[in-house]
Write a protein that holds these residues in place. Sequence first.
Motif, PDB file in Angstrom:
ATOM      1  N   ASP A  57      16.131  -4.286   8.549  1.00 43.68           N
ATOM      2  CA  ASP A  57      16.355  -3.882   9.937  1.00 43.68           C
ATOM      3  C   ASP A  57      17.280  -2.678  10.034  1.00 43.68           C
ATOM      4  N   MET A  58      18.159  -2.487   9.046  1.00 41.78           N
ATOM      5  CA  MET A  58      19.045  -1.325   9.057  1.00 41.78           C
ATOM      6  C   MET A  58      18.286  -0.043   8.749  1.00 41.78           C
ATOM      7  N   VAL A  59      17.213  -0.163   7.998  1.00 40.81           N
ATOM      8  CA  VAL A  59      16.488   1.005   7.487  1.00 40.81           C
ATOM      9  C   VAL A  59      15.234   1.300   8.289  1.00 40.81           C
ATOM     10  N   LEU A  60      14.576   0.258   8.784  1.00 44.25           N
ATOM     11  CA  LEU A  60      13.274   0.402   9.432  1.00 44.25           C
ATOM     12  C   LEU A  60      13.314  -0.205  10.836  1.00 44.25           C
ATOM     13  N   PRO A  61      14.082   0.360  11.745  1.00 43.94           N
ATOM     14  CA  PRO A  61      14.210  -0.242  13.078  1.00 43.94           C
ATOM     15  C   PRO A  61      12.909  -0.140  13.866  1.00 43.94           C
ATOM     16  N   THR A  62      12.601  -1.197  14.599  1.00 42.28           N
ATOM     17  CA  THR A  62      11.424  -1.174  15.469  1.00 42.28           C
ATOM     18  C   THR A  62      11.797  -1.357  16.934  1.00 42.28           C
ATOM     19  N   LEU A 246       3.470  -1.355  20.485  1.00 40.79           N
ATOM     20  CA  LEU A 246       2.781  -0.599  19.430  1.00 40.79           C
ATOM     21  C   LEU A 246       3.676  -0.446  18.201  1.00 40.79           C
ATOM     22  N   ARG A 247       4.968  -0.224  18.441  1.00 36.63           N
ATOM     23  CA  ARG A 247       5.900  -0.031  17.336  1.00 36.63           C
ATOM     24  C   ARG A 247       6.068  -1.302  16.512  1.00 36.63           C
ATOM     25  N   ARG A 248       6.133  -2.430  17.185  1.00 31.79           N
ATOM     26  CA  ARG A 248       6.280  -3.694  16.447  1.00 31.79           C
ATOM     27  C   ARG A 248       5.069  -3.950  15.550  1.00 31.79           C
ATOM     28  N   ALA A 249       3.877  -3.696  16.074  1.00 34.93           N
ATOM     29  CA  ALA A 249       2.672  -3.879  15.258  1.00 34.93           C
ATOM     30  C   ALA A 249       2.654  -2.900  14.088  1.00 34.93           C
ATOM     31  N   ARG A 255       5.835  -2.641   6.839  1.00 35.27           N
ATOM     32  CA  ARG A 255       6.603  -3.512   5.947  1.00 35.27           C
ATOM     33  C   ARG A 255       5.693  -4.214   4.948  1.00 35.27           C
ATOM     34  N   ALA A 256       4.516  -4.576   5.374  1.00 34.64           N
ATOM     35  CA  ALA A 256       3.577  -5.209   4.450  1.00 34.64           C
ATOM     36  C   ALA A 256       3.141  -4.239   3.350  1.00 34.64           C
ATOM     37  N   ALA A 257       2.984  -2.978   3.720  1.00 28.73           N
ATOM     38  CA  ALA A 257       2.546  -1.972   2.754  1.00 28.73           C
ATOM     39  C   ALA A 257       3.654  -1.548   1.803  1.00 28.73           C
ATOM     40  N   HIS A 258       4.908  -1.829   2.166  1.00 25.25           N
ATOM     41  CA  HIS A 258       6.048  -1.395   1.340  1.00 25.25           C
ATOM     42  C   HIS A 258       6.910  -2.596   0.942  1.00 25.25           C
ATOM     43  N   ARG A 259       6.258  -3.679   0.665  1.00 25.47           N
ATOM     44  CA  ARG A 259       6.978  -4.925   0.392  1.00 25.47           C
ATOM     45  C   ARG A 259       7.910  -4.790  -0.823  1.00 25.47           C
TER      46      ARG A 259
END
Length: 289
Positions: A57-62, A246-249, A255-259
């Motif tokens: 959440d610190m790096v990828l805020p939605t 849209l941002r949440r989706a 996140r799934a692509a960069h697990r």
Amino acid sequence: MPRRTTAPVPVALAALAALAGLTACSAEPAPPAAPAAPQHRPAAVPVTTALPADVADMVLPTTGEQTRWTQGLDAFGRLAADTAVRACLAETRTPAPPHEPPAFVRFSEIPDLPFIGRNGFNGVIVPGSADPAPDRPAAGAGQQQVQNRCMDTGRTVDQSLRTLYVKLQGQWFQEEAGLRRHPQVVAALRGFGPCLAAHKVEAADENAFFALVDRRLQDGDTAGEHALAGTYATCMKPVEDVRGELRRALGERFRAAHRQEIAALGTALPARIRDLERRYSVRISFPAL
């Protein structure tokens, strides 16, 4: 700090930095900062000091609320760097050059509307930062060499944290910025100017609006700036209601692509933060309502 985004951005003053040149920007794109008033110590607000349950959440805020984690992380690197610079200068009793203290700087592409509505657009001071250095006569050649060497030390400290996350974060911000071109967001943004007009704000779009905010800040018109902030929170809410979904989706897919990278951050980032806290006797903190 230059604006680093591929999407149209509001006009904004330069972000507050620890020392001139200390927050060297990477090539990775990131959202622009909201306006920050120069040449005075920014306001203080309540803060939290515990890391979020999900480090990502610190790096990828939605959401706007999650950007408070992002602001804290970025500001912490500047705070540690500023502390390192001051320690370096103190070794030779070399004065620090004039500068603004580290501050939390918000993102316009993921606006934190509740925070803006309550606190306005001005920069927010980072707890533990030193007072701005007073104006002094220009440093001599010898002092300038020391200052440059110490600022290099500060840049190294800041980058030791940023290198852990800036590439991944830049990729996320670049994808997120593309939402501005989404047809639903474009349609929602058409209502922003008319909403401003209904509130008797003479600005046709975001660029004109933030230019007006900048003028209020430059003039020291706190009441006027806060009134504009309240209007912005009201008029931008319909846009954020659309863009937020849209941002949440998009965030879930990202996140799934960069697990794997995110899993590595979950270990490396808290460890680096704690190391810098111990080494420089500083504490990470995050703005709160």
